[in-house]
Design an enzyme around this catalytic site. Sequence first.
Site, PDB file in Angstrom:
ATOM      1  N   LYS A 173     -13.517  49.980  42.488  1.00 15.19           N
ATOM      2  CA  LYS A 173     -13.075  49.766  43.438  1.00 15.19           C
ATOM      3  C   LYS A 173     -11.609  49.488  42.736  1.00 15.19           C
ATOM      4  O   LYS A 173     -11.529  48.642  41.874  1.00 15.19           O
ATOM      5  CB  LYS A 173     -13.433  48.299  43.915  1.00 15.19           C
ATOM      6  CG  LYS A 173     -13.491  47.974  45.501  1.00 15.19           C
ATOM      7  CD  LYS A 173     -11.754  47.783  45.698  1.00 15.19           C
ATOM      8  CE  LYS A 173     -10.522  47.248  44.908  1.00 15.19           C
ATOM      9  NZ  LYS A 173      -9.194  47.216  45.025  1.00 15.19           N
ATOM     10  N   ARG A 177      -2.720  50.132  45.855  1.00 13.82           N
ATOM     11  CA  ARG A 177      -1.773  51.245  45.704  1.00 13.82           C
ATOM     12  C   ARG A 177      -1.596  52.520  45.176  1.00 13.82           C
ATOM     13  O   ARG A 177      -1.156  53.081  45.103  1.00 13.82           O
ATOM     14  CB  ARG A 177      -1.154  50.503  44.734  1.00 13.82           C
ATOM     15  CG  ARG A 177      -0.551  48.250  45.359  1.00 13.82           C
ATOM     16  CD  ARG A 177       0.411  48.176  44.338  1.00 13.82           C
ATOM     17  NE  ARG A 177      -0.618  46.643  44.275  1.00 13.82           N
ATOM     18  CZ  ARG A 177      -0.455  45.706  43.470  1.00 13.82           C
ATOM     19  NH1 ARG A 177       0.471  46.024  42.749  1.00 13.82           N
ATOM     20  NH2 ARG A 177      -0.657  44.197  43.830  1.00 13.82           N
ATOM     21  N   CYS A 281       0.430  45.426  30.797  1.00 10.42           N
ATOM     22  CA  CYS A 281      -0.142  44.110  29.816  1.00 10.42           C
ATOM     23  C   CYS A 281       0.125  44.033  28.366  1.00 10.42           C
ATOM     24  O   CYS A 281      -0.360  43.242  28.213  1.00 10.42           O
ATOM     25  CB  CYS A 281      -1.895  44.409  30.380  1.00 10.42           C
ATOM     26  SG  CYS A 281      -2.946  45.015  29.286  1.00 10.42           S
TER      27      CYS A 281
HETATM   28  P1  NAD Z   1      -4.156  42.808  40.549  1.00 11.73           P
HETATM   29  O1  NAD Z   1      -4.585  41.292  40.207  1.00 11.73           O
HETATM   30  O2  NAD Z   1      -3.460  42.359  42.152  1.00 11.73           O
HETATM   31  O3  NAD Z   1      -5.125  43.271  41.061  1.00 11.73           O
HETATM   32  C1  NAD Z   1      -6.038  44.068  40.435  1.00 11.73           C
HETATM   33  C2  NAD Z   1      -7.343  44.650  41.276  1.00 11.73           C
HETATM   34  O4  NAD Z   1      -7.818  43.088  42.117  1.00 11.73           O
HETATM   35  C3  NAD Z   1      -6.748  45.383  42.291  1.00 11.73           C
HETATM   36  O5  NAD Z   1      -8.345  46.479  42.488  1.00 11.73           O
HETATM   37  C4  NAD Z   1      -6.819  44.305  43.799  1.00 11.73           C
HETATM   38  O6  NAD Z   1      -7.786  45.532  44.751  1.00 11.73           O
HETATM   39  C5  NAD Z   1      -7.687  42.981  43.368  1.00 11.73           C
HETATM   40  N1  NAD Z   1      -7.135  42.541  44.668  1.00 11.73           N
HETATM   41  C6  NAD Z   1      -6.028  42.004  44.850  1.00 11.73           C
HETATM   42  N2  NAD Z   1      -6.124  40.817  45.632  1.00 11.73           N
HETATM   43  C7  NAD Z   1      -7.354  40.304  45.336  1.00 11.73           C
HETATM   44  C8  NAD Z   1      -8.011  39.195  45.679  1.00 11.73           C
HETATM   45  N3  NAD Z   1      -7.189  38.371  46.398  1.00 11.73           N
HETATM   46  N4  NAD Z   1      -9.415  38.789  45.466  1.00 11.73           N
HETATM   47  C9  NAD Z   1     -10.090  40.100  45.413  1.00 11.73           C
HETATM   48  N5  NAD Z   1      -9.570  41.082  44.411  1.00 11.73           N
HETATM   49  C10 NAD Z   1      -8.292  41.082  44.389  1.00 11.73           C
HETATM   50  O7  NAD Z   1      -3.382  43.045  39.442  1.00 11.73           O
HETATM   51  P2  NAD Z   1      -2.553  45.121  39.642  1.00 11.73           P
HETATM   52  O8  NAD Z   1      -1.051  44.191  39.930  1.00 11.73           O
HETATM   53  O9  NAD Z   1      -3.244  45.492  40.638  1.00 11.73           O
HETATM   54  O10 NAD Z   1      -2.256  44.623  37.800  1.00 11.73           O
HETATM   55  C11 NAD Z   1      -1.457  44.142  37.193  1.00 11.73           C
HETATM   56  C12 NAD Z   1      -1.677  42.732  36.450  1.00 11.73           C
HETATM   57  O11 NAD Z   1      -2.703  43.701  35.870  1.00 11.73           O
HETATM   58  C13 NAD Z   1      -1.395  42.213  35.179  1.00 11.73           C
HETATM   59  O12 NAD Z   1      -0.913  41.129  35.727  1.00 11.73           O
HETATM   60  C14 NAD Z   1      -1.588  42.800  33.825  1.00 11.73           C
HETATM   61  O13 NAD Z   1      -1.399  41.856  33.660  1.00 11.73           O
HETATM   62  C15 NAD Z   1      -2.753  43.209  34.310  1.00 11.73           C
HETATM   63  N6  NAD Z   1      -3.718  43.499  33.026  1.00 11.73           N
HETATM   64  C16 NAD Z   1      -4.187  43.034  32.381  1.00 11.73           C
HETATM   65  C17 NAD Z   1      -4.917  44.237  31.708  1.00 11.73           C
HETATM   66  C18 NAD Z   1      -6.081  43.665  30.216  1.00 11.73           C
HETATM   67  O14 NAD Z   1      -6.485  44.059  30.106  1.00 11.73           O
HETATM   68  N7  NAD Z   1      -5.592  42.421  30.123  1.00 11.73           N
HETATM   69  C19 NAD Z   1      -4.743  46.005  31.640  1.00 11.73           C
HETATM   70  C20 NAD Z   1      -4.050  46.080  32.795  1.00 11.73           C
HETATM   71  C21 NAD Z   1      -2.953  45.526  33.484  1.00 11.73           C
END
Ligand code: NAD
Length: 499
Positions: A173, A177, A281
């Site tokens: 999933k 975006r 990240c």
């Molecule tokens: P996000 O949490 O908004 O979304 C991530 C995923 O979760 C997406 O697939 C989205 O559809 C889903 N999602 C969003 N809202 C949801 C909800 N309410 N309930 C269930 N699922 C939901 O993150 P993003 O904006 O896509 O990515 C950026 C974030 O990811 C930053 O905080 C970054 O630090 C983090 N990140 C962490 C790592 C790591 O390895 N630690 C790597 C890359 C990105």
Amino acid sequence: MQELTHYINGAHVKGTSGRFADVMNPATGEVQAKCPLASKDEMEQAVAHAQAAQPKWAATNPQRRARVLMKLVTLLNRDMDKLAEALSREHGKTLPDAAGDVQRGLEVVEYCIGAPQLLKGEFTDSAGPGIDMYSMRQALGVTAGITPFNFPAMIPMWMFAPAIACGNAFILKPSERDPSVPLMLAELAEEAGLPKGILQVVNGDKEAVDAILHNEIIQSVGFVGSTPIAEYIYATGCANGKRVQCFGGAKNHMIIMPDADMDQAADALIGAGYGAAGERCMAISVAVPVGDDTADRLIEKLVPRIESLKVGPYTSGADVDYGPVVTAAAKANIERLVQTGIDQGAKLVVDGRDFKLQGYEDGFFVGPHLFDHATKDMDIYQQEIFGPVLTCVRAQTYEEALALAMDHEYGNGTAIYTRDGDAARDFANRVNVGMIGINVPIPVPLAYHTFGGWKKSAFGDLNQHGPDSFKFYTRTKTVTARWPSGIKEGGEFSIPVME
Ligand code: NAD
């Protein structure tokens, strides 16, 4: 308007829920496609296909499974430019950076080609009289992963490559975006010989995620994204009896010691702070120079470098340093946090607020910012900004700098710049952060090591890729075997007679 699809059981399938998300072109601010948002029913259909296909795939010997991954590596290299272009178009990152996104995923696929070796079990001969004991690693069954927008090629591959190498079916999933590259990856995997139903892409939002979390057939969930969602998915998935690993947000500190090579440190901060518009990240978002003299020397080096950063659309190729951020909402959030920094008393040394790009006025571009004299209590220090904003917090001693990194709620990555091996060694040993760079700004471990943060940056006890991923995607089964003795004389060929 292009309508994107799901990829279910080997075919592109239109969404049936009637719900869609806009996929933007971040450089122009235009909607370029519609991404279907799956319903629970659509997710369940994918799960049913995965469940039907998985046993045969698990029974395919690991060497044959690895050959599919070998072919996938060839196809990823063949289509590298195409993948990078599709990635940049939806994400906004520069083309060389997009190719790097694909490359760092591809390297995990390469690592997983070692599946026959990595899946070998353990054997104890004669654990008791005539008893042998052996352990094997078996596939979990149907597994799922939820990925963020910022690495739409790399992170899906970090999940699905080990999952399928271990004999699982995997449902991805991806972020709504930038869903095109994940769909392309599923197509390529099938071209490489992966049976239908083993890697499926179901696009969606919270509804699709909840359908995963509450589905009884799905055995494990991997998540990468922001910390609040990571906590929700970890808690819900665990409560529903699944194996879960979640990776969350970050606020990565770089400590700059007085003896550091200041040019090297400044160059490193430019790449790690502003590359990919700070949407990584593992970006460095906090610089911690030790001592005011170090801080002054660092700021002096940073300012001209930041002011000469080239910001533009990916279509400019390697001529730009970073592109737009992903959405108007992301841009607005960065601008809001910058304002809090000013209001709360940090000094805005480089002000990117008036940045405009001719011809791209509606794009989500954010100029580079540098704050100095920020303090621990400020929002720009505490929160993840995920934009081209570097915050400098001055420390007076090494211990104070170390304490800053240790007291922060996030613990993904950190770096120290110094010429002193003793300071570097002490830092690496004591800091409570998962990935450490010594004179290396973005210490993302290579595929054969593991990737994971500490504290609020990760939930679960196994990291991504490397040997941990083969543990995450398998269960151990241990067999204790005793065979009746006495048949080793073999068959008797003469008529038995009474003695
Ligand atoms: P996000 O949490 O908004 O979304 C991530 C995923 O979760 C997406 O697939 C989205 O559809 C889903 N999602 C969003 N809202 C949801 C909800 N309410 N309930 C269930 N699922 C939901 O993150 P993003 O904006 O896509 O990515 C950026 C974030 O990811 C930053 O905080 C970054 O630090 C983090 N990140 C962490 C790592 C790591 O390895 N630690 C790597 C890359 C990105």
